[in-house]
Write a protein that holds these residues in place. Structure first.
Motif, mmCIF file in Angstrom:
data_model
loop_
_atom_site.group_PDB
_atom_site.id
_atom_site.type_symbol
_atom_site.label_atom_id
_atom_site.label_comp_id
_atom_site.label_asym_id
_atom_site.label_seq_id
_atom_site.Cartn_x
_atom_site.Cartn_y
_atom_site.Cartn_z
ATOM 1 N N ALA A 43 0.830 -1.209 0.000
ATOM 2 C CA ALA A 43 0.000 0.000 0.000
ATOM 3 C C ALA A 43 0.865 1.260 0.000
ATOM 4 O O ALA A 43 0.579 2.218 -0.734
ATOM 5 C CB ALA A 43 -0.931 -0.015 1.213
ATOM 6 N N ILE A 44 1.921 1.269 0.784
ATOM 7 C CA ILE A 44 2.815 2.429 0.837
ATOM 8 C C ILE A 44 3.470 2.647 -0.529
ATOM 9 O O ILE A 44 3.510 3.765 -1.044
ATOM 10 C CB ILE A 44 3.881 2.247 1.935
ATOM 11 N N VAL A 97 9.663 -2.257 -3.765
ATOM 12 C CA VAL A 97 9.281 -3.039 -4.949
ATOM 13 C C VAL A 97 8.084 -2.393 -5.639
ATOM 14 O O VAL A 97 8.089 -2.193 -6.861
ATOM 15 C CB VAL A 97 8.963 -4.508 -4.572
ATOM 16 N N ALA A 98 7.065 -2.065 -4.867
ATOM 17 C CA ALA A 98 5.855 -1.477 -5.457
ATOM 18 C C ALA A 98 6.144 -0.108 -6.067
ATOM 19 O O ALA A 98 5.667 0.206 -7.168
ATOM 20 C CB ALA A 98 4.753 -1.373 -4.403
ATOM 21 N N ALA A 99 6.925 0.717 -5.368
ATOM 22 C CA ALA A 99 7.226 2.058 -5.872
ATOM 23 C C ALA A 99 8.020 2.009 -7.173
ATOM 24 O O ALA A 99 7.868 2.879 -8.031
ATOM 25 C CB ALA A 99 7.992 2.859 -4.819
ATOM 26 N N LEU A 100 8.859 0.986 -7.338
ATOM 27 C CA LEU A 100 9.728 0.885 -8.508
ATOM 28 C C LEU A 100 9.167 -0.017 -9.603
ATOM 29 O O LEU A 100 9.846 -0.288 -10.590
ATOM 30 C CB LEU A 100 11.121 0.403 -8.083
ATOM 31 N N SER A 101 7.934 -0.472 -9.431
ATOM 32 C CA SER A 101 7.272 -1.309 -10.432
ATOM 33 C C SER A 101 6.541 -0.438 -11.439
ATOM 34 O O SER A 101 6.146 0.684 -11.121
ATOM 35 C CB SER A 101 6.255 -2.237 -9.756
ATOM 36 N N PRO A 102 6.312 -0.969 -12.640
ATOM 37 C CA PRO A 102 5.460 -0.243 -13.581
ATOM 38 C C PRO A 102 4.069 -0.066 -12.970
ATOM 39 O O PRO A 102 3.650 -0.871 -12.130
ATOM 40 C CB PRO A 102 5.402 -1.161 -14.804
ATOM 41 N N PRO A 103 3.356 0.965 -13.374
ATOM 42 C CA PRO A 103 2.007 1.159 -12.814
ATOM 43 C C PRO A 103 1.058 0.043 -13.257
ATOM 44 O O PRO A 103 1.236 -0.551 -14.314
ATOM 45 C CB PRO A 103 1.577 2.511 -13.378
#
Length: 165
Positions: A43-44, A97-103
């Protein structure tokens, strides 16, 4: 480390470092606390996708530094190097991981599964860091390495077209 201390709500409230290290209490979930910590990180990280990349990286670095401190204090207080209730490492690494993933939700799910797989299986260099690096930095660093592997896998999949999105 000397004697073991039970990690419970009283322990969490005894020191702000404990509350951070246990991700606000998610580490006290009786089943799969690391997975719950990683869900908070998901979520963050999803929220961090909305800010400029440089700002997201700075925020992740700050969270990582606070996590090192909190893990160090909490592990010493608990008398256990990396107690399963200490989950800020999963929260922080999954946020990265989430922040650096494609949307897109597909990439978040792939990132979550990849990170948890690397965190649990501990392939090299995750296993080496886990067994050789001490203190709060060690607690955070093995999850950081698992996050790097997950991000690398996601970027490879995104660039190669393996995942139709």
């Amino acid at each position: 480390m000397t004697g073991r201390v039970p990690l419970d709500w009283r322990f969490l409230r005894a020191n702000p470092a404990h509350a951070i290290a246990l991700s606000g209490g998610l580490g006290l979930v009786p089943v799969a606390p690391g997975t719950f910590g990683a869900l908070a990180g998901l979520a963050i990280g999803w929220g961090l996708q909305a800010v400029p990349l440089a700002a997201a990286i700075i925020l992740l670095m700050l969270l990582g530094a606070v996590g090192v401190w909190a893990c160090d204090v909490t592990a010493r207080s608990a008398g256990v190097h990396d107690h399963q209730s200490i989950v800020i490492d999963e929260t922080w690494a999954m946020a990265a991981v989430a922040a650096l993933s494609p949307p897109g939700p597909v990439w978040l799910v792939i990132g979550f599964v990849a990170f948890r797989a690397f965190d649990i299986a501990k392939p090299w260099p995750v296993n080496w860091i886990d067994t050789h690096v001490e203190g709060g930095f060690g607690i955070m660093a093995d999850d950081g390495a698992a996050a790097v592997l997950a991000v690398a896998l996601i970027q490879l999949a995104a660039r190669s077209g393996w995942v139709p999105v």
